[in-house]
Design an enzyme around this catalytic site. Sequence first.
Site, PDB file in Angstrom:
ATOM      1  N   HIS A 173      -6.440   8.065   6.805  1.00 11.16           N
ATOM      2  CA  HIS A 173      -7.167   8.571   5.629  1.00 11.16           C
ATOM      3  C   HIS A 173      -8.605   8.100   5.668  1.00 11.16           C
ATOM      4  O   HIS A 173      -8.943   7.125   6.340  1.00 11.16           O
ATOM      5  CB  HIS A 173      -6.491   8.079   4.343  1.00 11.16           C
ATOM      6  CG  HIS A 173      -6.486   6.587   4.212  1.00 11.16           C
ATOM      7  ND1 HIS A 173      -7.576   5.858   3.790  1.00 11.16           N
ATOM      8  CD2 HIS A 173      -5.509   5.671   4.470  1.00 11.16           C
ATOM      9  CE1 HIS A 173      -7.269   4.570   3.782  1.00 11.16           C
ATOM     10  NE2 HIS A 173      -6.026   4.426   4.203  1.00 11.16           N
ATOM     11  N   ASP A 190       0.380   3.883   1.699  1.00 10.87           N
ATOM     12  CA  ASP A 190       0.276   4.647   2.953  1.00 10.87           C
ATOM     13  C   ASP A 190       0.895   3.947   4.153  1.00 10.87           C
ATOM     14  O   ASP A 190       0.616   4.297   5.287  1.00 10.87           O
ATOM     15  CB  ASP A 190      -1.209   4.973   3.219  1.00 10.87           C
ATOM     16  CG  ASP A 190      -2.089   3.727   3.175  1.00 10.87           C
ATOM     17  OD1 ASP A 190      -1.567   2.609   3.272  1.00 10.87           O
ATOM     18  OD2 ASP A 190      -3.325   3.894   3.034  1.00 10.87           O
ATOM     19  N   ASP A 245       0.862  -1.183   0.000  1.00 12.85           N
ATOM     20  CA  ASP A 245       0.000   0.000   0.000  1.00 12.85           C
ATOM     21  C   ASP A 245       0.895   1.228   0.000  1.00 12.85           C
ATOM     22  O   ASP A 245       2.021   1.196   0.529  1.00 12.85           O
ATOM     23  CB  ASP A 245      -0.848   0.027   1.283  1.00 12.85           C
ATOM     24  CG  ASP A 245      -1.968  -1.001   1.258  1.00 12.85           C
ATOM     25  OD1 ASP A 245      -2.064  -1.768   0.293  1.00 12.85           O
ATOM     26  OD2 ASP A 245      -2.741  -1.022   2.228  1.00 12.85           O
ATOM     27  N   GLU A 295      -9.538  -9.079  -1.178  1.00 15.69           N
ATOM     28  CA  GLU A 295      -8.469  -9.557  -2.071  1.00 15.69           C
ATOM     29  C   GLU A 295      -7.262 -10.053  -1.271  1.00 15.69           C
ATOM     30  O   GLU A 295      -6.625 -11.038  -1.646  1.00 15.69           O
ATOM     31  CB  GLU A 295      -8.075  -8.456  -3.075  1.00 15.69           C
ATOM     32  CG  GLU A 295      -7.047  -7.428  -2.656  1.00 15.69           C
ATOM     33  CD  GLU A 295      -7.460  -6.558  -1.471  1.00 15.69           C
ATOM     34  OE1 GLU A 295      -8.650  -6.454  -1.194  1.00 15.69           O
ATOM     35  OE2 GLU A 295      -6.555  -5.993  -0.823  1.00 15.69           O
ATOM     36  N   ASP A 296      -6.994  -9.413  -0.136  1.00 14.68           N
ATOM     37  CA  ASP A 296      -5.851  -9.846   0.687  1.00 14.68           C
ATOM     38  C   ASP A 296      -6.100 -11.234   1.286  1.00 14.68           C
ATOM     39  O   ASP A 296      -5.205 -12.076   1.345  1.00 14.68           O
ATOM     40  CB  ASP A 296      -5.530  -8.808   1.778  1.00 14.68           C
ATOM     41  CG  ASP A 296      -6.764  -8.379   2.565  1.00 14.68           C
ATOM     42  OD1 ASP A 296      -7.903  -8.656   2.125  1.00 14.68           O
ATOM     43  OD2 ASP A 296      -6.593  -7.779   3.639  1.00 14.68           O
ATOM     44  N   ARG A 352     -11.939   6.690   3.406  1.00 13.33           N
ATOM     45  CA  ARG A 352     -12.077   5.793   2.263  1.00 13.33           C
ATOM     46  C   ARG A 352     -12.193   6.622   0.982  1.00 13.33           C
ATOM     47  O   ARG A 352     -12.878   7.643   0.945  1.00 13.33           O
ATOM     48  CB  ARG A 352     -13.319   4.913   2.441  1.00 13.33           C
ATOM     49  CG  ARG A 352     -13.505   3.854   1.357  1.00 13.33           C
ATOM     50  CD  ARG A 352     -12.465   2.751   1.433  1.00 13.33           C
ATOM     51  NE  ARG A 352     -12.567   1.996   2.673  1.00 13.33           N
ATOM     52  CZ  ARG A 352     -13.509   1.092   2.937  1.00 13.33           C
ATOM     53  NH1 ARG A 352     -14.437   0.822   2.034  1.00 13.33           N
ATOM     54  NH2 ARG A 352     -13.525   0.449   4.074  1.00 13.33           N
ATOM     55  N   TRP A 396     -13.301  -2.255  -2.160  1.00 10.60           N
ATOM     56  CA  TRP A 396     -12.481  -2.487  -0.977  1.00 10.60           C
ATOM     57  C   TRP A 396     -12.719  -3.871  -0.358  1.00 10.60           C
ATOM     58  O   TRP A 396     -13.851  -4.287  -0.168  1.00 10.60           O
ATOM     59  CB  TRP A 396     -12.783  -1.399   0.075  1.00 10.60           C
ATOM     60  CG  TRP A 396     -11.902  -1.499   1.278  1.00 10.60           C
ATOM     61  CD1 TRP A 396     -10.730  -0.858   1.487  1.00 10.60           C
ATOM     62  CD2 TRP A 396     -12.132  -2.320   2.430  1.00 10.60           C
ATOM     63  NE1 TRP A 396     -10.191  -1.231   2.701  1.00 10.60           N
ATOM     64  CE2 TRP A 396     -11.037  -2.122   3.294  1.00 10.60           C
ATOM     65  CE3 TRP A 396     -13.144  -3.211   2.803  1.00 10.60           C
ATOM     66  CZ2 TRP A 396     -10.939  -2.766   4.530  1.00 10.60           C
ATOM     67  CZ3 TRP A 396     -13.041  -3.866   4.032  1.00 10.60           C
ATOM     68  CH2 TRP A 396     -11.938  -3.626   4.883  1.00 10.60           C
ATOM     69  N   MET A 444       0.368   3.567   9.396  1.00  9.24           N
ATOM     70  CA  MET A 444      -0.401   3.901   8.192  1.00  9.24           C
ATOM     71  C   MET A 444      -0.825   5.358   8.279  1.00  9.24           C
ATOM     72  O   MET A 444      -1.242   5.821   9.339  1.00  9.24           O
ATOM     73  CB  MET A 444      -1.649   3.013   8.070  1.00  9.24           C
ATOM     74  CG  MET A 444      -2.329   3.162   6.713  1.00  9.24           C
ATOM     75  SD  MET A 444      -3.886   2.258   6.546  1.00  9.24           S
ATOM     76  CE  MET A 444      -5.034   3.461   7.202  1.00  9.24           C
TER      77      MET A 444
HETATM   78  C1  UD2 Z   1      -6.496  -2.364   3.898  1.00  7.58           C
HETATM   79  C2  UD2 Z   1      -5.211  -3.118   3.698  1.00  7.58           C
HETATM   80  C3  UD2 Z   1      -4.936  -3.235   2.205  1.00  7.58           C
HETATM   81  C4  UD2 Z   1      -6.073  -3.878   1.469  1.00  7.58           C
HETATM   82  C5  UD2 Z   1      -7.353  -3.134   1.789  1.00  7.58           C
HETATM   83  C6  UD2 Z   1      -8.588  -3.828   1.262  1.00  7.58           C
HETATM   84  C7  UD2 Z   1      -4.093  -2.210   5.655  1.00  7.58           C
HETATM   85  C8  UD2 Z   1      -3.051  -1.289   6.094  1.00  7.58           C
HETATM   86  N1  UD2 Z   1      -4.161  -2.376   4.333  1.00  7.58           N
HETATM   87  O1  UD2 Z   1      -6.243  -1.047   3.472  1.00  7.58           O
HETATM   88  O2  UD2 Z   1      -3.749  -3.953   1.968  1.00  7.58           O
HETATM   89  O3  UD2 Z   1      -6.153  -5.229   1.787  1.00  7.58           O
HETATM   90  O4  UD2 Z   1      -7.547  -2.988   3.194  1.00  7.58           O
HETATM   91  O5  UD2 Z   1      -8.708  -3.673  -0.093  1.00  7.58           O
HETATM   92  O6  UD2 Z   1      -4.816  -2.778   6.424  1.00  7.58           O
HETATM   93  N2  UD2 Z   1      -5.492   3.037  -3.204  1.00  7.58           N
HETATM   94  C9  UD2 Z   1      -5.259   4.205  -3.934  1.00  7.58           C
HETATM   95  N3  UD2 Z   1      -6.297   4.961  -4.336  1.00  7.58           N
HETATM   96  C10 UD2 Z   1      -7.593   4.642  -4.044  1.00  7.58           C
HETATM   97  C11 UD2 Z   1      -7.827   3.468  -3.289  1.00  7.58           C
HETATM   98  C12 UD2 Z   1      -6.768   2.699  -2.859  1.00  7.58           C
HETATM   99  O7  UD2 Z   1      -4.111   4.548  -4.222  1.00  7.58           O
HETATM  100  O8  UD2 Z   1      -8.494   5.380  -4.455  1.00  7.58           O
HETATM  101  C13 UD2 Z   1      -4.371   2.135  -2.886  1.00  7.58           C
HETATM  102  C14 UD2 Z   1      -3.378   2.741  -1.917  1.00  7.58           C
HETATM  103  O9  UD2 Z   1      -2.115   2.198  -2.180  1.00  7.58           O
HETATM  104  C15 UD2 Z   1      -3.927   2.235  -0.599  1.00  7.58           C
HETATM  105  C16 UD2 Z   1      -4.345   0.815  -0.969  1.00  7.58           C
HETATM  106  O10 UD2 Z   1      -4.855   0.931  -2.282  1.00  7.58           O
HETATM  107  O11 UD2 Z   1      -2.962   2.284   0.409  1.00  7.58           O
HETATM  108  C17 UD2 Z   1      -5.382   0.191  -0.029  1.00  7.58           C
HETATM  109  O12 UD2 Z   1      -6.536   1.016   0.057  1.00  7.58           O
HETATM  110  P1  UD2 Z   1      -6.923   1.778   1.416  1.00  7.58           P
HETATM  111  O13 UD2 Z   1      -5.705   2.366   2.009  1.00  7.58           O
HETATM  112  O14 UD2 Z   1      -8.038   2.697   1.130  1.00  7.58           O
HETATM  113  O15 UD2 Z   1      -7.489   0.623   2.308  1.00  7.58           O
HETATM  114  P2  UD2 Z   1      -7.113   0.226   3.824  1.00  7.58           P
HETATM  115  O16 UD2 Z   1      -6.267   1.224   4.475  1.00  7.58           O
HETATM  116  O17 UD2 Z   1      -8.349  -0.169   4.522  1.00  7.58           O
HETATM  117 MN    MN Z   2      -4.779   2.570   3.857  1.00 11.11          MN
END
Ligand code: UD2
Ligand code: MN
Length: 365
Positions: free
Chosen positions: A309, A216, A214, A279-280, A311, A276, A306
Site C-alpha cells: 500500500h 494489512d 495492523d 510508536e512501535d 502511505r 507515522w 503485508m
Molecule cells: C509500520 C509497522 C506498524 C507501525 C507503523 C508506524 C509494519 C508491517 N508495520 O507500518 O506496526 O509501527 O509502521 O506507525 O512494519 N492505518 C489505517 N489507516 C490509516 C493509517 C494507518 O487503518 O490511514 C492502520 C492500519 O492498521 C495499518 C497500520 O495503521 O496497517 C500501520 O500503518 P501503515 O500500514 O500505513 O504503516 P506501515 O506499513 O509502514
Molecule cells: Mn502497512
Amino acid sequence: MADRVPLPGSILKKTCCIVVFVCALHLSVTLVYYLSGQDQERIIHFFFQSHTTSPTTTSETPELRTPTGSNFVMVAPQANPVKNELGTKANNLPPCPETPPRLVGPLKIEFNQPVTLEEVKDQNPNVNFGGRFTPNDCIALQKVAVIIPFRNRDEHLKYYLYYMHPIFQRQQLDYGIYVINQDGEGTFNRAKLLNVGYMEALKEYDYNCFVFSDVDLIPLDDRNLYRCFNQPRHLTVAMDKFGFRLPYTQFFGGAASFSKEQYDKINGFPNQYWGWGGEDDDIYNRVTIRGMEISRPDGLLGRCRMIRHDRDDKNADNPERFNRLAHTRQTIDSDGLNTLTYTVIRTEKFDLYTKITVDVGSPPR
Ligand code: UD2
Ligand code: MN
C-alpha cells in the site's frame, strides 16, 4: 345420582400409587443433586491436578494457562446471552490442548482475488455476532481481544477477516475482533487507538490477552500462535517487505501480544505519537524499561505478508518521533493508559467484527 362410597381396596391402591410417586420424586431429586455434586468435585479435582502439574513457563510457552495456570478464571462472569450459553457448556469441557490439533502449518496467502464479507461469513459459520468465537469442544487457554487500528482500509480488513478468522479458530482461541476506527480527518494515531481498543474490549469481556495488529498483515504459518506468552510477544518477525527478516533487533512493528498484566506494567502505549512511526519503538523501550524481554517465534514460523500500500493521507512521518523516543523513560508514567482520554462516537457490531469509532483528539499545537 347417588354418591358411591369408595371401597377400602381402591383407597389402598390410590395411597400406594401416591407413596410410590413421592418415593420416585425423592429418588430422582437426590440423584440429580448427587450427580451435580460429583461433577463439581471432579472439576475441582481436575483443576487442582492440572495446577500442580503445569510446567514452568519459558519464553516460548504461553503465560496465561487458562484454566490450568494459577491466574485462571474458571468461567467469566456472564453478561450476555452468548456468554451465558458458553458458560453452561464450559462446565463439562476439558481445557484445550497446549498445541492446537487442527493447525495446518504453512499457508498460502495472496491478495490478488477480491473477497467479500458474505463469503467470509459463509466460510465461518461458528463465528458469533460481533466477531466473537469460543471453541465448542474445549475451554480455550486464553481470552484474546484482537485490536486493529483503523481508518479507511476496508479492502484490507476484508482480507484480514478472510484469513484470520479461520486461523484464530484453528488456534482454539476464545477471541473477539475489535476494529478501532479513528473518527474524522485528523492526524492518525495508531498507538492511541490501540489503547482505546484495550479499554473498550475489557468493558465487554474479561479478556486476559491482547493482540495488537495492523490490518494489512497476515501470518504465513498458523503455528505462529496469536496468544500471550510469559513475555510480551512480537508476532510478525519476518515480513515479506523486509526480505523475511527483522529489519533491526529492536523492531516491534506489525503485530504483538501482551497479557493484561504486561500491558498494565508498561502503562499501555504512548498517546502522543501522531502520524507515522516511532510508536512501535517506544513500546519496545517501555517493555525493556519495565524489565521485560521480547518473546518471538522463530524466523520461519514468524513469516508474514503485508498487503502492499501507499502511505495514507494524514499519516505522514512524525518528525517528533526521534526526540520522543529518546525520552521514553521520562514519559512512560506520564503518557499512557493512565492519561488516556477519548470519546466513543459509535459502536457497531457486525457479523465478523466489532467496530468502535472513536474521537482521539488532535496533536497539541
Ligand atoms: C509500520 C509497522 C506498524 C507501525 C507503523 C508506524 C509494519 C508491517 N508495520 O507500518 O506496526 O509501527 O509502521 O506507525 O512494519 N492505518 C489505517 N489507516 C490509516 C493509517 C494507518 O487503518 O490511514 C492502520 C492500519 O492498521 C495499518 C497500520 O495503521 O496497517 C500501520 O500503518 P501503515 O500500514 O500505513 O504503516 P506501515 O506499513 O509502514
Ligand atoms: Mn502497512
